[in-house]
Design an enzyme around this catalytic site. Structure first.
Site, PDB file in Angstrom:
ATOM      1  N   ASN A   1       0.868  -1.181   0.000  1.00 48.25           N
ATOM      2  CA  ASN A   1       0.000   0.000   0.000  1.00 48.25           C
ATOM      3  C   ASN A   1       0.903   1.229   0.000  1.00 48.25           C
ATOM      4  O   ASN A   1       1.488   1.551   1.024  1.00 48.25           O
ATOM      5  CB  ASN A   1      -0.896  -0.048   1.253  1.00 48.25           C
ATOM      6  CG  ASN A   1      -1.696   1.224   1.437  1.00 48.25           C
ATOM      7  OD1 ASN A   1      -1.774   2.057   0.534  1.00 48.25           O
ATOM      8  ND2 ASN A   1      -2.295   1.375   2.617  1.00 48.25           N
ATOM      9  N   TRP A   2       1.008   1.858  -1.158  1.00 48.85           N
ATOM     10  CA  TRP A   2       1.935   2.990  -1.284  1.00 48.85           C
ATOM     11  C   TRP A   2       1.356   4.266  -0.673  1.00 48.85           C
ATOM     12  O   TRP A   2       2.044   5.277  -0.599  1.00 48.85           O
ATOM     13  CB  TRP A   2       2.290   3.223  -2.754  1.00 48.85           C
ATOM     14  CG  TRP A   2       3.024   2.076  -3.410  1.00 48.85           C
ATOM     15  CD1 TRP A   2       3.359   0.870  -2.828  1.00 48.85           C
ATOM     16  CD2 TRP A   2       3.511   2.001  -4.752  1.00 48.85           C
ATOM     17  NE1 TRP A   2       4.020   0.070  -3.734  1.00 48.85           N
ATOM     18  CE2 TRP A   2       4.135   0.741  -4.927  1.00 48.85           C
ATOM     19  CE3 TRP A   2       3.481   2.880  -5.841  1.00 48.85           C
ATOM     20  CZ2 TRP A   2       4.716   0.344  -6.127  1.00 48.85           C
ATOM     21  CZ3 TRP A   2       4.059   2.484  -7.050  1.00 48.85           C
ATOM     22  CH2 TRP A   2       4.678   1.230  -7.187  1.00 48.85           C
ATOM     23  N   LYS A   3       0.089   4.229  -0.307  1.00 51.09           N
ATOM     24  CA  LYS A   3      -0.591   5.406   0.291  1.00 51.09           C
ATOM     25  C   LYS A   3      -0.395   6.636  -0.596  1.00 51.09           C
ATOM     26  O   LYS A   3      -0.303   6.508  -1.815  1.00 51.09           O
ATOM     27  CB  LYS A   3      -0.088   5.632   1.716  1.00 51.09           C
ATOM     28  CG  LYS A   3      -0.192   4.385   2.580  1.00 51.09           C
ATOM     29  CD  LYS A   3      -0.034   4.677   4.037  1.00 51.09           C
ATOM     30  CE  LYS A   3      -0.077   3.376   4.812  1.00 51.09           C
ATOM     31  NZ  LYS A   3      -0.045   3.549   6.242  1.00 51.09           N
TER      32      LYS A   3
ATOM     33  N   SER B   1       3.466  -2.533  10.354  1.00 47.73           N
ATOM     34  CA  SER B   1       4.921  -2.555  10.531  1.00 47.73           C
ATOM     35  C   SER B   1       5.552  -3.898  10.143  1.00 47.73           C
ATOM     36  O   SER B   1       6.463  -4.379  10.819  1.00 47.73           O
ATOM     37  CB  SER B   1       5.296  -2.161  11.964  1.00 47.73           C
ATOM     38  OG  SER B   1       4.856  -0.838  12.241  1.00 47.73           O
TER      39      SER B   1
ATOM     40  N   GLU C   1      -5.386  -5.330  10.559  1.00 39.82           N
ATOM     41  CA  GLU C   1      -4.350  -4.330  10.801  1.00 39.82           C
ATOM     42  C   GLU C   1      -4.622  -3.619  12.125  1.00 39.82           C
ATOM     43  O   GLU C   1      -5.427  -2.679  12.163  1.00 39.82           O
ATOM     44  CB  GLU C   1      -4.353  -3.293   9.677  1.00 39.82           C
ATOM     45  CG  GLU C   1      -4.092  -3.860   8.309  1.00 39.82           C
ATOM     46  CD  GLU C   1      -3.513  -2.803   7.367  1.00 39.82           C
ATOM     47  OE1 GLU C   1      -2.422  -3.035   6.865  1.00 39.82           O
ATOM     48  OE2 GLU C   1      -4.144  -1.750   7.199  1.00 39.82           O
TER      49      GLU C   1
ATOM     50  N   GLU D   1      -6.913   4.458   7.975  1.00 36.68           N
ATOM     51  CA  GLU D   1      -6.749   5.901   7.729  1.00 36.68           C
ATOM     52  C   GLU D   1      -8.020   6.481   7.122  1.00 36.68           C
ATOM     53  O   GLU D   1      -8.414   7.597   7.444  1.00 36.68           O
ATOM     54  CB  GLU D   1      -5.522   6.140   6.828  1.00 36.68           C
ATOM     55  CG  GLU D   1      -4.226   5.936   7.595  1.00 36.68           C
ATOM     56  CD  GLU D   1      -3.052   5.475   6.743  1.00 36.68           C
ATOM     57  OE1 GLU D   1      -3.118   5.570   5.500  1.00 36.68           O
ATOM     58  OE2 GLU D   1      -2.064   5.001   7.339  1.00 36.68           O
TER      59      GLU D   1
ATOM     60  N   GLY E   1       2.740  -1.234   4.383  1.00 38.34           N
ATOM     61  CA  GLY E   1       2.748   0.193   4.086  1.00 38.34           C
ATOM     62  C   GLY E   1       4.165   0.673   3.838  1.00 38.34           C
ATOM     63  O   GLY E   1       4.737   0.490   2.754  1.00 38.34           O
ATOM     64  N   GLY E   2       4.779   1.257   4.862  1.00 36.86           N
ATOM     65  CA  GLY E   2       6.091   1.900   4.739  1.00 36.86           C
ATOM     66  C   GLY E   2       7.132   1.070   4.005  1.00 36.86           C
ATOM     67  O   GLY E   2       7.825   1.579   3.105  1.00 36.86           O
TER      68      GLY E   2
HETATM   69  C1  PEP Z   1      -0.834  -0.005   6.247  1.00 37.26           C
HETATM   70  O1  PEP Z   1      -1.031   1.181   6.275  1.00 37.26           O
HETATM   71  O2  PEP Z   1      -1.628  -0.745   5.650  1.00 37.26           O
HETATM   72  C2  PEP Z   1       0.349  -0.525   6.954  1.00 37.26           C
HETATM   73  C3  PEP Z   1       0.322  -1.762   7.348  1.00 37.26           C
HETATM   74  O3  PEP Z   1       1.366   0.352   7.163  1.00 37.26           O
HETATM   75  P1  PEP Z   1       2.830   0.009   7.790  1.00 37.26           P
HETATM   76  O4  PEP Z   1       3.312  -1.238   7.125  1.00 37.26           O
HETATM   77  O5  PEP Z   1       3.662   1.212   7.448  1.00 37.26           O
HETATM   78  O6  PEP Z   1       2.622  -0.160   9.258  1.00 37.26           O
END
Ligand code: PEP
Length: 254
Positions: free
Chosen positions: A12-14, A216, A170, A100, A237-238
């Site tokens: 998920n590149w957001k 994470s 999540e 989000e 995500g990140g």
């Molecule tokens: C997400 O936003 O779906 C997510 C899991 O973010 P991160 O991996 O950065 O915690």
């Protein structure tokens, strides 16, 4: 890794990456992951980069996902994107109800359910996100909160549609914080979700649904999380913004 269901790992590149940066990332992933057949891989760029990324991954084993869509078909909905428009780019998945969006756009379970239904009717596979806040966990309300999100956000789907839906668990306190749920914590909630899907739909359907963990996920914790029996992949995500990190998450999970 021997799994009951094929893993699905999605990035998920957001709201990150220009078109040029998206192309760099997509081309890098195509190169690094070209031999992977054991895992379903997806990237979910911002809308502005869907077209470019779609072309970059065209002949690869990487599938395209979007981060949101409208519950409506085409028409007078300024600023929205219809599922049919996403299909034009060969989009296969769409993330729905990310925490989000639940938090900042006030998306309700009811809205997420309407979007999930619309996604299926257009041939997109929804990735429906659920997860508790830190205070829910601390007050022992994780199952109550996640259970109610599952019932509400998947309401109205047929068993066949449910089977083609990916659920992403999540925990909100683990998203972008560097705090990962332990593999035992993840497994406990995943098993709870699968049981509940058995109650709402039926056992066979519940057995076939893939439940991703998100929060994470990094190259060094992916294998342990993916080794849990009810963890069938990850929503990242990140760490999905970097070729090396995202590739390593996938390669370490095989
Ligand atoms: C997400 O936003 O779906 C997510 C899991 O973010 P991160 O991996 O950065 O915690």
């Amino acid at each position: 890794m021997d799994k009951e269901r094929k893993l699905i790992i999605a990035g998920n590149w957001k709201m990150n990456k220009t078109v040029a940066e998206s192309l760099d990332l997509a081309n890098g992933l195509v190169r690094e992951l070209k031999d992977v057949t054991e895992v379903d891989i997806a990237v979910c760029p911002p809308f502005t980069a869907l077209s470019a990324v779609s072309e970059a991954i065209l002949d690869s084993n990487i599938r395209l996902g979007a981060q949101n869509m409208s519950e409506h078909g085409y028409g007078a909905h300024t600023g929205e994107t219809a599922a049919g428009m996403l299909k034009e780019f060969s989009t296969r998945y769409v993330i729905l109800g990310h925490s989000e969006r639940r938090q900042y756009q006030r998306e309700s379970d009811e809205l997420v359910a309407a979007k999930a239904k619309a996604a299926h009717e257009t041939g997109l596979k929804p990735i429906v996100c659920v997860g508790e806040q830190l205070e829910d966990r601390e007050s022992d309300r994780t199952e109550e909160v996640v259970g109610s999100q599952i019932r509400g956000s998947l309401a109205g789907l047929t068993a066949g549609q449910m089977e083609g839906t990916v659920v992403a668990y999540e925990p909100v306190w683990a998203i972008g914080t560097g705090k990962t749920a332990t593999s035992a914590q993840a497994q406990e909630v995943h098993a709870f979700i699968r049981n509940l899907l058995g109650d709402i739909f039926d056992e066979d359907t519940a057995k076939r649904v893939r439940i991703q963990y998100g929060g994470s996920v990094k190259p060094d914790n992916a294998r342990e999380l993916m080794s849990q029996p009810d963890v069938d992949g990850a929503l990242v995500g990140g760490a999905s913004l970097d070729v090396r990190n995202f590739s390593e998450i996938i390669l370490n999970s095989i």
